[in-house]
Structures are given as structure tokens and as C-alpha cells.
Design an enzyme around this catalytic site. Sequence first.
Site, PDB file in Angstrom:
ATOM      1  N   ALA A  38      41.000   8.786  15.643  1.00 14.00           N
ATOM      2  CA  ALA A  38      42.292   8.516  16.278  1.00 14.00           C
ATOM      3  C   ALA A  38      43.106   9.807  16.295  1.00 14.00           C
ATOM      4  O   ALA A  38      42.859  10.715  15.492  1.00 14.00           O
ATOM      5  CB  ALA A  38      43.038   7.454  15.479  1.00 14.00           C
TER       6      ALA A  38
ATOM      7  N   GLU B 275      33.508   4.977  14.983  1.00 13.25           N
ATOM      8  CA  GLU B 275      33.629   3.543  15.299  1.00 13.25           C
ATOM      9  C   GLU B 275      33.354   3.292  16.782  1.00 13.25           C
ATOM     10  O   GLU B 275      32.770   2.266  17.151  1.00 13.25           O
ATOM     11  CB  GLU B 275      35.029   3.030  14.911  1.00 13.25           C
ATOM     12  CG  GLU B 275      35.221   3.003  13.394  1.00 13.25           C
ATOM     13  CD  GLU B 275      36.654   2.691  13.011  1.00 13.25           C
ATOM     14  OE1 GLU B 275      37.515   3.573  13.212  1.00 13.25           O
ATOM     15  OE2 GLU B 275      36.919   1.582  12.535  1.00 13.25           O
TER      16      GLU B 275
ATOM     17  N   GLY C 134      37.702   6.812  13.996  1.00 11.58           N
ATOM     18  CA  GLY C 134      37.643   6.084  15.259  1.00 11.58           C
ATOM     19  C   GLY C 134      36.559   6.624  16.185  1.00 11.58           C
ATOM     20  O   GLY C 134      36.038   5.884  17.025  1.00 11.58           O
TER      21      GLY C 134
ATOM     22  N   GLU D  87      38.812   7.732   6.912  1.00 14.01           N
ATOM     23  CA  GLU D  87      40.178   7.194   6.946  1.00 14.01           C
ATOM     24  C   GLU D  87      40.803   7.092   5.561  1.00 14.01           C
ATOM     25  O   GLU D  87      42.009   7.283   5.392  1.00 14.01           O
ATOM     26  CB  GLU D  87      40.197   5.814   7.618  1.00 14.01           C
ATOM     27  CG  GLU D  87      40.055   5.831   9.133  1.00 14.01           C
ATOM     28  CD  GLU D  87      38.602   5.796   9.610  1.00 14.01           C
ATOM     29  OE1 GLU D  87      37.693   6.096   8.803  1.00 14.01           O
ATOM     30  OE2 GLU D  87      38.385   5.476  10.788  1.00 14.01           O
TER      31      GLU D  87
HETATM   32  N1  3HC Z   1      44.222  13.844  15.230  1.00 19.03           N
HETATM   33  C1  3HC Z   1      45.082  14.807  15.600  1.00 19.03           C
HETATM   34  N2  3HC Z   1      44.864  16.117  15.358  1.00 19.03           N
HETATM   35  C2  3HC Z   1      43.734  16.444  14.727  1.00 19.03           C
HETATM   36  C3  3HC Z   1      42.796  15.490  14.308  1.00 19.03           C
HETATM   37  C4  3HC Z   1      43.066  14.117  14.590  1.00 19.03           C
HETATM   38  N3  3HC Z   1      42.230  13.145  14.259  1.00 19.03           N
HETATM   39  N4  3HC Z   1      41.776  16.110  13.697  1.00 19.03           N
HETATM   40  C5  3HC Z   1      42.054  17.416  13.737  1.00 19.03           C
HETATM   41  N5  3HC Z   1      43.231  17.628  14.353  1.00 19.03           N
HETATM   42  C6  3HC Z   1      43.873  18.913  14.635  1.00 19.03           C
HETATM   43  C7  3HC Z   1      44.213  19.671  13.365  1.00 19.03           C
HETATM   44  O1  3HC Z   1      45.482  19.308  12.876  1.00 19.03           O
HETATM   45  C8  3HC Z   1      44.163  21.102  13.846  1.00 19.03           C
HETATM   46  O2  3HC Z   1      45.368  21.345  14.525  1.00 19.03           O
HETATM   47  P1  3HC Z   1      46.039  22.815  14.475  1.00 19.03           P
HETATM   48  O3  3HC Z   1      45.027  23.717  15.101  1.00 19.03           O
HETATM   49  O4  3HC Z   1      47.286  22.631  15.245  1.00 19.03           O
HETATM   50  O5  3HC Z   1      46.244  23.115  13.020  1.00 19.03           O
HETATM   51  C9  3HC Z   1      43.051  21.089  14.903  1.00 19.03           C
HETATM   52  O6  3HC Z   1      42.896  19.721  15.282  1.00 19.03           O
HETATM   53  C10 3HC Z   1      41.721  21.589  14.379  1.00 19.03           C
HETATM   54  O7  3HC Z   1      41.423  20.921  13.173  1.00 19.03           O
HETATM   55  P2  3HC Z   1      40.762  21.688  11.936  1.00 19.03           P
HETATM   56  O8  3HC Z   1      41.494  22.942  11.660  1.00 19.03           O
HETATM   57  O9  3HC Z   1      40.637  20.690  10.845  1.00 19.03           O
HETATM   58  O10 3HC Z   1      39.352  22.051  12.555  1.00 19.03           O
HETATM   59  P3  3HC Z   1      37.922  22.098  11.867  1.00 19.03           P
HETATM   60  O11 3HC Z   1      36.981  22.546  12.910  1.00 19.03           O
HETATM   61  O12 3HC Z   1      37.994  22.846  10.576  1.00 19.03           O
HETATM   62  O13 3HC Z   1      37.570  20.582  11.493  1.00 19.03           O
HETATM   63  C11 3HC Z   1      37.377  18.214  11.864  1.00 19.03           C
HETATM   64  C12 3HC Z   1      37.355  19.639  12.499  1.00 19.03           C
HETATM   65  C13 3HC Z   1      36.175  18.069  10.933  1.00 19.03           C
HETATM   66  C14 3HC Z   1      37.249  17.234  12.976  1.00 19.03           C
HETATM   67  C15 3HC Z   1      38.679  18.024  11.048  1.00 19.03           C
HETATM   68  O14 3HC Z   1      39.757  18.373  11.880  1.00 19.03           O
HETATM   69  C16 3HC Z   1      38.909  16.617  10.574  1.00 19.03           C
HETATM   70  O15 3HC Z   1      38.381  16.247   9.540  1.00 19.03           O
HETATM   71  N6  3HC Z   1      39.749  15.861  11.295  1.00 19.03           N
HETATM   72  C17 3HC Z   1      40.202  14.556  10.865  1.00 19.03           C
HETATM   73  C18 3HC Z   1      39.125  13.526  10.986  1.00 19.03           C
HETATM   74  C19 3HC Z   1      39.683  12.190  10.563  1.00 19.03           C
HETATM   75  O16 3HC Z   1      40.268  12.020   9.525  1.00 19.03           O
HETATM   76  N7  3HC Z   1      39.451  11.178  11.427  1.00 19.03           N
HETATM   77  C20 3HC Z   1      39.945   9.860  11.184  1.00 19.03           C
HETATM   78  C21 3HC Z   1      41.268   9.704  11.851  1.00 19.03           C
HETATM   79  S1  3HC Z   1      41.973   8.134  11.507  1.00 19.03           S
HETATM   80  C22 3HC Z   1      41.177   7.078  12.534  1.00 19.03           C
HETATM   81  O17 3HC Z   1      40.308   7.473  13.256  1.00 19.03           O
HETATM   82  C23 3HC Z   1      41.664   5.660  12.503  1.00 19.03           C
HETATM   83  C24 3HC Z   1      40.730   4.742  13.197  1.00 19.03           C
HETATM   84  O18 3HC Z   1      39.948   4.065  12.234  1.00 19.03           O
HETATM   85  C25 3HC Z   1      41.465   3.721  14.020  1.00 19.03           C
END
Ligand code: 3HC
Length: 699
Positions: A60, A102, A99, A122
Site C-alpha cells: 500500500a 497480497e 499489499g 505490515e
Molecule cells: N509507500 C509509500 N512510500 C514508500 C513505500 C510504500 N509502501 N515503500 C517505500 N516508499 C518510499 C520510501 O519512503 C522512499 O522514499 P524517499 O526516497 O522519499 O525516502 C522510497 O520509497 C524508496 O524506499 P527505500 O529507500 O526504502 O528503498 P529501498 O530500495 O532501500 O527498499 C523496499 C525498497 C524494500 C520496497 C522498502 O522501501 C520497503 O520495505 N518498503 C515498505 C514495504 C512495506 O512495508 N509494505 C507494506 C505496506 S502496508 C500494506 O501494504 C498494507 C496492506 O496490507 C493493505
Amino acid sequence: MLVTYELVGDLGVITINNPPVNALSQKVRQGLVEAIAEAQTDNSKAIVLICEGRTFAAGADIKEFGKPPMAPSFPEMNEAVESSAKPVIAALHGTALGGGFELALSCHYRCALKTAAVGLPEVNLGILPGAGGTQRLPRLVGVETALDVITSGKRVAAPKALELGMVDRVVEEPLQELALAYARSLLDEGAPLRRIRDLEVPAAQGSADVFEVWRKNMAKRRRGQVAPQKIVDCVEAAVSKPFEDGLQFERASFFECVGSDQAAAMRHMFFAERKAAVVEGLSGNAAVKPINRVGIIGAGTMGGGIAMTFANAGIPVTLLELNQEALDRGLALIAKNYSITVSKGKMSQEAADKRQALITGSTSYDSLADVDLVIEAVFESMDVKRQVFGELDRVCKPGAILASNTSYLDVNEIAACTSRPQDVVGLHFFSPANVMRLLEVVRADATSEDVIATSMALGKKIAKVPVLARVCYGFIGNRMLRPYAREAQLSMIEGASPEQIDGVLTRFGMAMGPLAVGDLAGLDIGYKARQALTPEQKGDPRSYCIADALVEMGRLGQKSGAGYYRYDPETRARSSDPEVLEVIEAQAKAHGVQRRTMSDQEILDRHLMALINEGFHILGEGIAQRPSDIDVVYVNGYGFPVFRGGPMFTASQMGLREVYDCICALRDKTGADYWQPAPLLEQLALEGKTLDSWSADKR
Ligand code: 3HC
Ligand code: NAI
């Protein structure tokens, strides 16, 4: 266009292109629903879902959390995909997370590049998978694997995911071509439309006991956190309820979590960790230097762990010691640490051997002539450091970065021992250095921009969270630790027991209480450090007399079997010790302190306010770049609960005026100078400003 659809022969291809990580924002969800609908109307026989850029969807869009939900929702999008009359095949690369994974689970088949990883992280954001993950994953891989994956939030590499059934095929590059070939082979085989929602949860595992065991397990491993308990509830619902009901249960639980303070705190940490790597005010010319070979001086507790950190990142290390005996001891400890990791099944023998082979021992400074970076981790003594940096100045090539892992010493003074202060920086790792994620990068007055930029980039490369600090006694983390430790001592002499103090702080969420931490680290360390200080530097004797008395009785902490507690020599199990209370009472008497009953709230306020007030001093003096950096330090280096977002976030949540009033009340009650509110806190509280507005004004 964030989502595009095209026909490639008789196969449809849906492509998501939402840089940087293909987050599934409202527009992407909308585009995907439309693309699926379009694909139903043409002559495509199957649909491949793929992403552009560096990764499959990373979940998400976290920035949408806390805002009103916007249609189509995740369940609506996934329902559209799963209900497709034509098979949908997800083609995964990079990381398919949250997501994103998922969405892949709503597809009928999943293929992944060998280098890809999948996961449901998450829980690390204080929430749970809210798009069917807790209902579909158990149907696919069974209850226990699903619980393990979802409660840990870990990434599962594609080959392992294949073994577990999370993906159906692992392919090489080029992904799109091979995904299309896979889709064709499924069509040729007449493979069914496999909708996970129609599968039964594997029966053998879903007994009530499993869930009880996991609830207890989570209460221990993720103490104080709400989401992990709710994850167990949701997976249980996958077993006990029909799919649709389970999905609704999951959705309701997701919304409870997403609006919680814990989730807000953990989201704050997510963005804070990423922001910490950004250095304010660097000119565009700062160049990141290549670091291909590293030297480390001292193979003790820290040097060994730092050497492993670099070897783990594939960077060769030369480890230098005073003599062969100390070197052999250090190398043997590294070998032992790797073999423990192998015996726990967390690393293959081959990988461990490869890493160990990257670490070469030496007793001669000449072996450091070619390294790009040296990190000194010798005894915490300016005399020893001075001598080491003199040697480094003599042997290292021009432009090599010379770093110190000092905990407290003045990096400007260390830099002045060389003819190249611009190349000197503090790289403060935390123990155990191969495990702890925090790295304080300490910028001295003369440190060049190249060296700062390189240190921050290097921190990320070796899987640390780098935070920039300026020079002061203890930098960010250890400086804040001092007033916190002071309050633990004063609370004891004024009336609390070690058990009460540690109990209050662990219930707040700290990984350990301050007195248990003291026993773990060894009470003799602080004792020895105090011996070198003048009475004035040592401060109020009531803030160290109990610790001194214990050390003088031979109670050095865990290593001697007794400190603030007693420890079982076999199991290290901790128990209370009445003798400690006698020591405390004797010291109170000797210092004229009348002990009293102290409330848990007072103990919590004093410890928390001590951290927060020092945090404001650090910010006001420009030692830290921003409030969230202090949070990153405290959560990653000092066991502050991630679900409270760090001391500065806690202060913001409380309101700065309330924090200020609380500190003023402590000042008025104790009359102690150190309870004078930090000038920045006073200014913001009295002007009714927030830390966010202060940060914005600064920019
Ligand atoms: N939403 C919004 N922004 C995000 C994001 C997300 N899910 N994931 C990463 N970003 C942004 C970061 O804040 C960063 O922004 P910036 O450049 O302005 O600082 C940019 O994307 C790049 O991220 P990273 O510096 O972390 O890049 P990496 O290449 O090192 O890592 C990644 C990539 C492994 C995808 C890492 O960003 C990550 O772990 N992201 C989060 C993944 C996550 O937690 N997903 C679950 C979200 S909750 C969800 O999905 C709910 C669902 O169940 C309904
Ligand atoms: P340690 O005592 O375990 O190891 C120091 C090692 O340096 C010893 O093996 C010693 O033989 C070697 N050494 C001493 N002088 C040397 C010299 N001139 N040349 C080569 N080797 C030499 O100490 P530890 O705990 O590893 O600490 C090292 C540094 O790291 C200190 O500055 C300390 O403040 C800092 N530090 C320590 C942390 C900890 O938790 N132990 C955490 C963060 C920083």
C-alpha cells in the site's frame, strides 16, 4: 499512465509503473481494476501482471494511511483480480511486499525471478495485512508457516518461497518473456483457475493450541504490540470462518490497527529511518568514495563485530591487533560466532566460510597501506587512540578515511593527531556490532563533505541505519543515556527498588530496564570511567554511590553472578537479592536521604523526561540534524519501544507544553539544575509550537 494494458499475441500484459517502488496508491488500484476489466473483453487467453522499475509492488502507499479510504479498496481490487475468468499470473521481481504480495496472492499463479523476495511486513508498521493476506496465505501454506511469515514480517527469498508454496515457479531474466512462457505452459496443460479463496486451510495444523502458543510467543517476542495479537486472531479466523467472513474480520482488525497510536509511531519510524540518511546542507559536489577494502584496529568486542559486518556485506577486511595472541583470540571469536549462526540454521557453512575468508589478520600497520577506510576500535583511551592515529597517518594512502569507533572521546582531538583532519570521522557502532542496526556517523569540525557522504552511503551498504551527529560527550545516544541512568540511581536511593524501576520501564516497552542493562554491561565499566573523573565531573554522589558500593563488594553484574540482581550461574536466570536493598538503604542513610514510596508514574516521568530534555538540548545545540534522528538512535540503539516512535515522537504526542510543565515540576520539586528545561523546549512550549513546525521553519 500508472497502469497499462497491452496484448502480446493472445496473452494480455498488465504493467504497473509507479516509481520508486510501485506502491499501490488509489490511482494504481483504479488502473488495475480497469485493466482487468478490459482484459476480460478481448481475445487474450491469460493475463500476466508485471511491474516496471526496481521492484514488484512494495505494498500500500503508506502515505495514504490515516486519510479517508478511497475506492477501489484493496479487497475490491483483489476481488476483481481473483474473479477474472482468465488466469492471471503475477510476475515478481525485487520485493513483492505487503499489499503487493497480497495482490500476487489474488492472482491464480505466481512466478518470481530467482533474486526476488516476498513477504508481509505490515507488522513492522503496527498493522496487519489488510488485503486478504491473513486469509489467503494460510490456505496456501498452512497455519504455522503463515503465522511465522506474517508475525515476523520477514522477507522470503524466491527459492524458499517456492519450497513453501508461496510462489509456483522461479525463473531467470528476462522476466516478462519467461512469465509469458509460463502462462502459455499453464494454458497448454489446461491448468485450472486456482483461486486461493476456494482452497481449504490445511487441516492438520489448525488446532486451538497453535493459536494459544503463538499468542504467548508474540506477547514475549513483540511485547506490548497490538498488531501481532490481532494477526493471530485473523489467522485463526481463516480456519474457523468462511472466506468472506474471515476477510471482513481481517478488514475490521486492519482498520483498528491502522488508526492506532502504535501504527502512527511505527510509520513515523519507517520514514524517520529513511530521512536519517539525508545530510542537510551538503553541497552538490560531495563525492561518495569507493570503499573496496577496510582495515580495523583492535579485534575485541567491537572490532570483531565490525569486521563481521563488512565481511557480511562482501567487503574484505584486514584486522589488526597488538600481538599474535590477541589476534588469534579475536579471529577465533569471529569463527565461533559464524559457527553458532550456522548451527542455528541461519547461514550455510559455505556462506560462513566465504565470509570468514574475507577477514585477514595482521599485526603490522604496513598491511593497511592500501585500505580505503580504517576503523579504530581499541581501548577507550585518548593516549592509545592518539598513538594509533599517528601510525595510521604514517601508513595509510592519501584520501583513505580514518574513523574512530570511540563512544565518548573528542573526535576533533583525535583528528588533530593526524596531518589530515579532513579525512577523520567517528563511526560509532553498537554492540554486538554485527547485529545492531544503528551507526552514528560523527562529523568533526574539519571532516570533509566527501567523507560524510561516503560514511552515510557506506552505512546503508553495510545494512546499518546511519545517523549523523556532531561532536559532544557521548554524541546523541550515550549523551542521552547519562541523565536516564542518573534517574535510575536517584530513584533507587530515594525509595524505589531495582525491580520496581526495571518493571516500570519494561512495561513502558523498553527492551530491558536500566538496572538489568547495567548488570549486563558490567558495573565495573562505569566504575572505572568514574575513577578518571574529578568530583565535579562525577556530579551528585547520590547518583553513583550505590553502583560504586556494589562494585566494591565484587558485585560486577552478570559476569560475577551478582549486581543489582543475583544470577543463576547455570541458567543466568535473574532473581531479587535482599542484600541489594540493604546496600541501597545504607547508602541512603549515609547521604542523608529519607527513602519514601515512589509511584510508578513518577519513575516513568523522571526517566522519560530525562531523555526528552537531553534530546532537546542535543537538537538545540545542532548535535542532531532533526528530531526524528534522535528517535532513530534511541529505537535502534537503546531498546526504546518502536511502537512509541522514540523519545521525541513521544514528546510530540504528549504535547510540548505538557512535557515542559512536567520538567518544570521536577525542577521545582528537586531544585536540581539538570531539571532546567532545555532552551529549545522552553521556547517551543511557550510559543505553542510543535517540533514539526520548528523543523519546517528551519528548512
Ligand atoms: N509507500 C509509500 N512510500 C514508500 C513505500 C510504500 N509502501 N515503500 C517505500 N516508499 C518510499 C520510501 O519512503 C522512499 O522514499 P524517499 O526516497 O522519499 O525516502 C522510497 O520509497 C524508496 O524506499 P527505500 O529507500 O526504502 O528503498 P529501498 O530500495 O532501500 O527498499 C523496499 C525498497 C524494500 C520496497 C522498502 O522501501 C520497503 O520495505 N518498503 C515498505 C514495504 C512495506 O512495508 N509494505 C507494506 C505496506 S502496508 C500494506 O501494504 C498494507 C496492506 O496490507 C493493505
Ligand atoms: P575491547 O577491550 O573488547 O577491545 C579492544 C581491543 O583493542 C583489544 O583486543 C586490544 O588488544 C586491542 N588494542 C588495544 N590497543 C591496541 C593498539 N594500539 N593496536 C591494536 N590493537 C589494540 O574493547 P571494545 O569494547 O571492543 O571497545 C573498543 C572501542 O569501541 C572503545 O573505544 C569503546 O569505547 C568503543 N565502543 C564500545 C562499545 C561496547 O559496547 N563495548 C560500543 C561502542 C563503542
